[in-house]
Design a protein around this motif. Structure first.
Motif, PDB file in Angstrom:
ATOM      1  N   LEU A 176      57.508 -37.640  84.991  1.00  0.00           N
ATOM      2  CA  LEU A 176      56.890 -37.867  83.688  1.00  0.00           C
ATOM      3  C   LEU A 176      56.067 -36.649  83.277  1.00  0.00           C
ATOM      4  N   PHE A 177      55.260 -36.161  84.194  1.00  0.00           N
ATOM      5  CA  PHE A 177      54.423 -34.996  83.911  1.00  0.00           C
ATOM      6  C   PHE A 177      55.287 -33.775  83.598  1.00  0.00           C
ATOM      7  N   THR A 178      56.324 -33.568  84.392  1.00  0.00           N
ATOM      8  CA  THR A 178      57.197 -32.399  84.216  1.00  0.00           C
ATOM      9  C   THR A 178      57.939 -32.442  82.884  1.00  0.00           C
ATOM     10  N   VAL A 179      58.468 -33.611  82.537  1.00  0.00           N
ATOM     11  CA  VAL A 179      59.168 -33.753  81.257  1.00  0.00           C
ATOM     12  C   VAL A 179      58.207 -33.519  80.096  1.00  0.00           C
ATOM     13  N   ALA A 180      56.969 -34.007  80.227  1.00  0.00           N
ATOM     14  CA  ALA A 180      55.978 -33.804  79.171  1.00  0.00           C
ATOM     15  C   ALA A 180      55.676 -32.319  78.981  1.00  0.00           C
ATOM     16  N   VAL A 181      55.554 -31.578  80.080  1.00  0.00           N
ATOM     17  CA  VAL A 181      55.326 -30.133  79.992  1.00  0.00           C
ATOM     18  C   VAL A 181      56.520 -29.448  79.332  1.00  0.00           C
ATOM     19  N   ALA A 182      57.709 -29.772  79.818  1.00  0.00           N
ATOM     20  CA  ALA A 182      58.913 -29.086  79.359  1.00  0.00           C
ATOM     21  C   ALA A 182      59.220 -29.374  77.891  1.00  0.00           C
ATOM     22  N   GLU A 183      59.032 -30.633  77.460  1.00  0.00           N
ATOM     23  CA  GLU A 183      59.392 -31.005  76.087  1.00  0.00           C
ATOM     24  C   GLU A 183      58.543 -30.273  75.061  1.00  0.00           C
ATOM     25  N   SER A 184      57.332 -29.903  75.427  1.00  0.00           N
ATOM     26  CA  SER A 184      56.443 -29.228  74.486  1.00  0.00           C
ATOM     27  C   SER A 184      56.784 -27.757  74.300  1.00  0.00           C
ATOM     28  N   SER A 185      57.686 -27.243  75.140  1.00  0.00           N
ATOM     29  CA  SER A 185      57.997 -25.825  75.049  1.00  0.00           C
ATOM     30  C   SER A 185      59.485 -25.502  74.964  1.00  0.00           C
ATOM     31  N   PHE A 186      60.362 -26.337  75.587  1.00  0.00           N
ATOM     32  CA  PHE A 186      61.785 -25.969  75.523  1.00  0.00           C
ATOM     33  C   PHE A 186      62.757 -27.129  75.725  1.00  0.00           C
ATOM     34  N   PHE A 187      62.318 -28.291  76.210  1.00  0.00           N
ATOM     35  CA  PHE A 187      63.222 -29.380  76.604  1.00  0.00           C
ATOM     36  C   PHE A 187      63.414 -30.369  75.453  1.00  0.00           C
ATOM     37  N   PRO A 188      64.648 -30.916  75.241  1.00  0.00           N
ATOM     38  CA  PRO A 188      64.895 -31.767  74.064  1.00  0.00           C
ATOM     39  C   PRO A 188      64.454 -33.228  74.187  1.00  0.00           C
ATOM     40  N   ILE A 189      64.402 -33.776  75.411  1.00  0.00           N
ATOM     41  CA  ILE A 189      64.099 -35.208  75.567  1.00  0.00           C
ATOM     42  C   ILE A 189      62.601 -35.429  75.669  1.00  0.00           C
ATOM     43  N   PRO A 190      62.008 -36.270  74.810  1.00  0.00           N
ATOM     44  CA  PRO A 190      60.560 -36.493  74.838  1.00  0.00           C
ATOM     45  C   PRO A 190      60.133 -37.339  76.040  1.00  0.00           C
ATOM     46  N   PRO A 191      58.882 -37.192  76.500  1.00  0.00           N
ATOM     47  CA  PRO A 191      58.401 -37.973  77.638  1.00  0.00           C
ATOM     48  C   PRO A 191      58.278 -39.466  77.327  1.00  0.00           C
ATOM     49  N   ASP A 192      58.339 -39.821  76.052  1.00  0.00           N
ATOM     50  CA  ASP A 192      58.225 -41.231  75.659  1.00  0.00           C
ATOM     51  C   ASP A 192      59.240 -42.122  76.370  1.00  0.00           C
ATOM     52  N   LEU A 200      60.459 -41.914  79.380  1.00  0.00           N
ATOM     53  CA  LEU A 200      59.963 -42.251  80.710  1.00  0.00           C
ATOM     54  C   LEU A 200      58.700 -43.084  80.624  1.00  0.00           C
ATOM     55  N   LEU A 201      57.814 -42.743  79.709  1.00  0.00           N
ATOM     56  CA  LEU A 201      56.568 -43.481  79.529  1.00  0.00           C
ATOM     57  C   LEU A 201      56.847 -44.949  79.240  1.00  0.00           C
ATOM     58  N   ILE A 202      57.816 -45.219  78.373  1.00  0.00           N
ATOM     59  CA  ILE A 202      58.173 -46.594  78.022  1.00  0.00           C
ATOM     60  C   ILE A 202      58.766 -47.317  79.225  1.00  0.00           C
ATOM     61  N   THR A 203      59.694 -46.672  79.906  1.00  0.00           N
ATOM     62  CA  THR A 203      60.338 -47.296  81.065  1.00  0.00           C
ATOM     63  C   THR A 203      59.326 -47.625  82.156  1.00  0.00           C
ATOM     64  N   MET A 204      58.437 -46.691  82.433  1.00  0.00           N
ATOM     65  CA  MET A 204      57.435 -46.893  83.468  1.00  0.00           C
ATOM     66  C   MET A 204      56.369 -47.890  83.028  1.00  0.00           C
ATOM     67  N   GLY A 205      56.030 -47.875  81.741  1.00  0.00           N
ATOM     68  CA  GLY A 205      55.051 -48.828  81.220  1.00  0.00           C
ATOM     69  C   GLY A 205      55.544 -50.257  81.286  1.00  0.00           C
ATOM     70  N   VAL A 206      56.839 -50.451  81.061  1.00  0.00           N
ATOM     71  CA  VAL A 206      57.425 -51.792  81.153  1.00  0.00           C
ATOM     72  C   VAL A 206      57.383 -52.300  82.592  1.00  0.00           C
ATOM     73  N   SER A 207      57.685 -51.424  83.541  1.00  0.00           N
ATOM     74  CA  SER A 207      57.747 -51.857  84.939  1.00  0.00           C
ATOM     75  C   SER A 207      56.356 -52.085  85.536  1.00  0.00           C
ATOM     76  N   GLN A 208      55.355 -51.315  85.071  1.00  0.00           N
ATOM     77  CA  GLN A 208      53.986 -51.481  85.589  1.00  0.00           C
ATOM     78  C   GLN A 208      52.994 -51.374  84.421  1.00  0.00           C
ATOM     79  N   PRO A 209      52.855 -52.455  83.651  1.00  0.00           N
ATOM     80  CA  PRO A 209      52.021 -52.421  82.443  1.00  0.00           C
ATOM     81  C   PRO A 209      50.578 -51.999  82.695  1.00  0.00           C
ATOM     82  N   LYS A 210      50.003 -52.393  83.816  1.00  0.00           N
ATOM     83  CA  LYS A 210      48.597 -52.095  84.079  1.00  0.00           C
ATOM     84  C   LYS A 210      48.350 -50.616  84.374  1.00  0.00           C
TER      85      LYS A 210
END
Length: 199
Positions: free
Chosen positions: A28-44, A46-56
């Motif tokens: 998640l951290f790596t995708v967030a770093v990469a998306e802000s500078s060169f990567f096409p897929i947003p961290p959202d 992963l954030l959504i997938t992980m948030g669903v599995s562990q809401p707290k």
């Protein structure tokens, strides 16, 4: 266009699979770093997938996304500031955004650093704004502060949804997982194409 769509879908699936591994936080951290500078897929995604599995832990995930995204934005700023011709222009050209570069320059001329808030909070290509900010020599400290606020608002709003309604959302996701996964992947790809066409 079909080949590009297939590539984005494969890339999306590859990003999503990291949510089910012990390395999810790092991914998640790596995708967030990469998306802000060169990567096409947003961290959202992963954030959504992980948030669903562990809401707290949604706010923790939102914090990771925010920190990674701002650091990635700083990397994008540095690319635009020091390596615009060698690297920055190639990244912008890769995503078909070269003709939008002057529009972003116009935004910075009219709204200065506040333009980064638009790129940071909305689905617009944030990497275009971060690289351009460095190229146009926007005040660095102001750039970091506005990025922190804009990206934080975006990710913590998403995290808040799963923190508050996580169990209900999880039940819906489990019941309609295949349909939702297909639909969300389609939206990501269509959103990317629309941004290229309209922005």
């Amino acid at each position: 266009m079909g080949g590009q769509n297939n590539f984005l879908k494969r890339l999306y699936d590859w990003v999503i699979h990291w949510a089910q591994t012990p390395h999810a936080n790092k991914a998640l951290f790596t995708v967030a770093v990469a998306e802000s500078s060169f990567f096409p897929i947003p961290p959202d995604v992963l954030l959504i997938t992980m948030g669903v599995s562990q809401p707290k832990k949604s706010f923790f995930y939102a914090g990771l996304s925010t920190l990674g995204s701002v650091l990635g934005g700083i990397l994008g700023y540095f690319i635009g500031w020091q390596f615009m011709a060698a690297i920055g222009e190639k990244i912008i050209h890769l995503y078909g955004l070269s003709h939008k570069y002057l529009q972003v320059q116009h935004l910075y001329r009219n709204y200065d650093v506040w333009a980064i808030g638009l790129g940071g909070f909305t689905p617009l290509p944030y990497k275009l704004f971060t690289i351009s900010a460095g190229a146009f020599k926007i005040n660095f400290l102001s750039f970091v502060l506005v990025s922190l606020v804009a990206r934080g608002l975006r990710f913590f709003l998403v995290g808040g949804v799963f923190y508050i309604w996580g169990q209900q959302v999880q039940k819906i996701m489990e019941r309609y997982l295949n349909w939702l996964a297909t639909g969300f992947a389609t939206l990501v790809i269509l959103g990317y194409i629309c941004i290229k066409c309209l922005f």
